[in-house]
Write a protein that holds these residues in place. Structure first.
Motif, PDB file in Angstrom:
ATOM      1  N   GLY A 186       0.848  -1.178   0.000  1.00  0.00           N
ATOM      2  CA  GLY A 186       0.000   0.000   0.000  1.00  0.00           C
ATOM      3  C   GLY A 186       0.888   1.234   0.000  1.00  0.00           C
ATOM      4  O   GLY A 186       2.032   1.197  -0.455  1.00  0.00           O
ATOM      5  N   THR A 187       0.383   2.339   0.508  1.00  0.00           N
ATOM      6  CA  THR A 187       1.186   3.557   0.557  1.00  0.00           C
ATOM      7  C   THR A 187       2.128   3.477   1.754  1.00  0.00           C
ATOM      8  O   THR A 187       1.684   3.387   2.902  1.00  0.00           O
ATOM      9  CB  THR A 187       0.303   4.807   0.672  1.00  0.00           C
ATOM     10  OG1 THR A 187      -0.641   4.795  -0.399  1.00  0.00           O
ATOM     11  CG2 THR A 187       1.147   6.064   0.584  1.00  0.00           C
ATOM     12  N   ILE A 188       3.418   3.502   1.458  1.00  0.00           N
ATOM     13  CA  ILE A 188       4.445   3.331   2.476  1.00  0.00           C
ATOM     14  C   ILE A 188       5.144   4.664   2.719  1.00  0.00           C
ATOM     15  O   ILE A 188       5.406   5.427   1.780  1.00  0.00           O
ATOM     16  CB  ILE A 188       5.479   2.262   2.044  1.00  0.00           C
ATOM     17  CG1 ILE A 188       4.755   0.969   1.643  1.00  0.00           C
ATOM     18  CG2 ILE A 188       6.474   1.995   3.163  1.00  0.00           C
ATOM     19  CD1 ILE A 188       3.889   0.342   2.706  1.00  0.00           C
ATOM     20  N   ASP A 189       5.463   4.943   3.954  1.00  0.00           N
ATOM     21  CA  ASP A 189       6.062   6.218   4.334  1.00  0.00           C
ATOM     22  C   ASP A 189       7.550   6.210   4.003  1.00  0.00           C
ATOM     23  O   ASP A 189       8.398   5.909   4.848  1.00  0.00           O
ATOM     24  CB  ASP A 189       5.843   6.472   5.826  1.00  0.00           C
ATOM     25  CG  ASP A 189       6.093   7.924   6.208  1.00  0.00           C
ATOM     26  OD1 ASP A 189       6.372   8.737   5.307  1.00  0.00           O
ATOM     27  OD2 ASP A 189       6.004   8.245   7.418  1.00  0.00           O
ATOM     28  N   THR A 190       7.860   6.536   2.765  1.00  0.00           N
ATOM     29  CA  THR A 190       9.232   6.562   2.267  1.00  0.00           C
ATOM     30  C   THR A 190       9.562   7.974   1.785  1.00  0.00           C
ATOM     31  O   THR A 190       8.680   8.840   1.702  1.00  0.00           O
ATOM     32  CB  THR A 190       9.422   5.578   1.099  1.00  0.00           C
ATOM     33  OG1 THR A 190       8.715   6.085  -0.045  1.00  0.00           O
ATOM     34  CG2 THR A 190       8.902   4.191   1.465  1.00  0.00           C
ATOM     35  N   PRO A 191      10.819   8.241   1.426  1.00  0.00           N
ATOM     36  CA  PRO A 191      11.178   9.576   0.927  1.00  0.00           C
ATOM     37  C   PRO A 191      10.412  10.014  -0.317  1.00  0.00           C
ATOM     38  O   PRO A 191      10.367  11.218  -0.608  1.00  0.00           O
ATOM     39  CB  PRO A 191      12.676   9.429   0.624  1.00  0.00           C
ATOM     40  CG  PRO A 191      13.152   8.422   1.618  1.00  0.00           C
ATOM     41  CD  PRO A 191      12.032   7.423   1.705  1.00  0.00           C
TER      42      PRO A 191
END
Length: 250
Positions: A186-191
């Motif tokens: 899913g939407t992952i908290d990455t840069p």
């Protein structure tokens, strides 16, 4: 299967999911080849400080000769490649990303990295895995491969290709004891999300049943599971999405 002593290549390892995956596999005993087009010194240093085994290689996943050089050096040093995590990926920052508005330059950049890079990686390591009697590969796709999303034409196309290519490669090389699977985060908290607004961040979080973004370590945990435990798993596509697919648009 223990990962202790295994040789693993992780692409996109300078940050985000790739960084988390490299650290996780090293923590489980693998010697990790930290590979990225960007400087991956931070990831390398962290693994070494924690007592893990790793080495860094510059790798542009779009280039066949880059792959040949990295894999040759790894095989010369370690004698084999046991594991490959194809994580490197980009989104289109060069143009609009609708089917009509997308530029050819942007298409080539995204598809070259996100899909061609996966193909070249498997092409480079699979012959060595066959010689050693097997191996495991995990490709990072996306939920964008499984459903339409706004302004993600090139990304959706590339990640959809990763899903299909994963199934095809699993079919071709399963009898050689090479198990190949894909993860659709899913939407992952990455840069990649660094520049989005707070409103966009919250909207992305609310799209998941768990009402938050995923963490890179949560995807890395699934990679490690498939590398370590997935002895009867191949050609499979695993959503790791906080319930996004189940939630729909509610």
């Amino acid at each position: 299967m223990s990962l202790n002593g295994k040789i693993a290549i992780v692409t996109g390892a300078a940050q985000g999911i790739g960084e988390a995956t490299a650290k996780r596999l090293a923590g489980e005993g693998a010697t990790v080849v930290v590979a990225d087009i960007q400087d991956s010194t931070r990831t390398l240093d962290t693994i070494l400080k924690l007592g893990g085994k790793a080495e860094a290689h510059h790798l542009d996943v779009r280039l066949k000769d880059n792959w040949a050089n990295v894999v040759r050096e790894v095989v010369e040093r370690h004698g084999r490649v046991d594991l490959l995590a194809n994580v490197a990926g980009v989104v289109n920052m060069l143009s609009e990303d609708s089917v009509v508005g997308l530029t050819e330059e942007a298409w080539d950049h995204v598809v070259g990295t996100d899909l061609k890079g996966v193909w070249l990686g498997m092409q480079a390591v699979i012959p060595h895995m066959i010689e050693r009697g097997g191996g495991r590969i995990v490709n990072i796709a996306s939920m964008a491969a499984l459903r339409g999303l706004p302004n993600l034409a090139s990304y959706s196309a590339a990640k959809g290709g990763v899903v299909s290519l994963t199934k095809q490669a699993a079919f071709e090389y399963g009898e050689k004891n090479i198990l190949i699977n894909a993860i659709c985060p899913g939407t992952i908290d990455t840069p990649i999300l660094a520049d989005i607004t707070d409103e966009m961040r919250q909207a992305n979080a609310n799209a998941h049943i768990v009402r938050r973004l995923g963490e890179p370590t949560e995807i890395a945990s699934m990679v490690a599971y498939l590398m370590r435990e997935g002895s009867f798993l191949t050609g499979e596509i695993y959503p790791v999405d906080g319930g996004w697919a189940a939630k729909g648009n509610f």
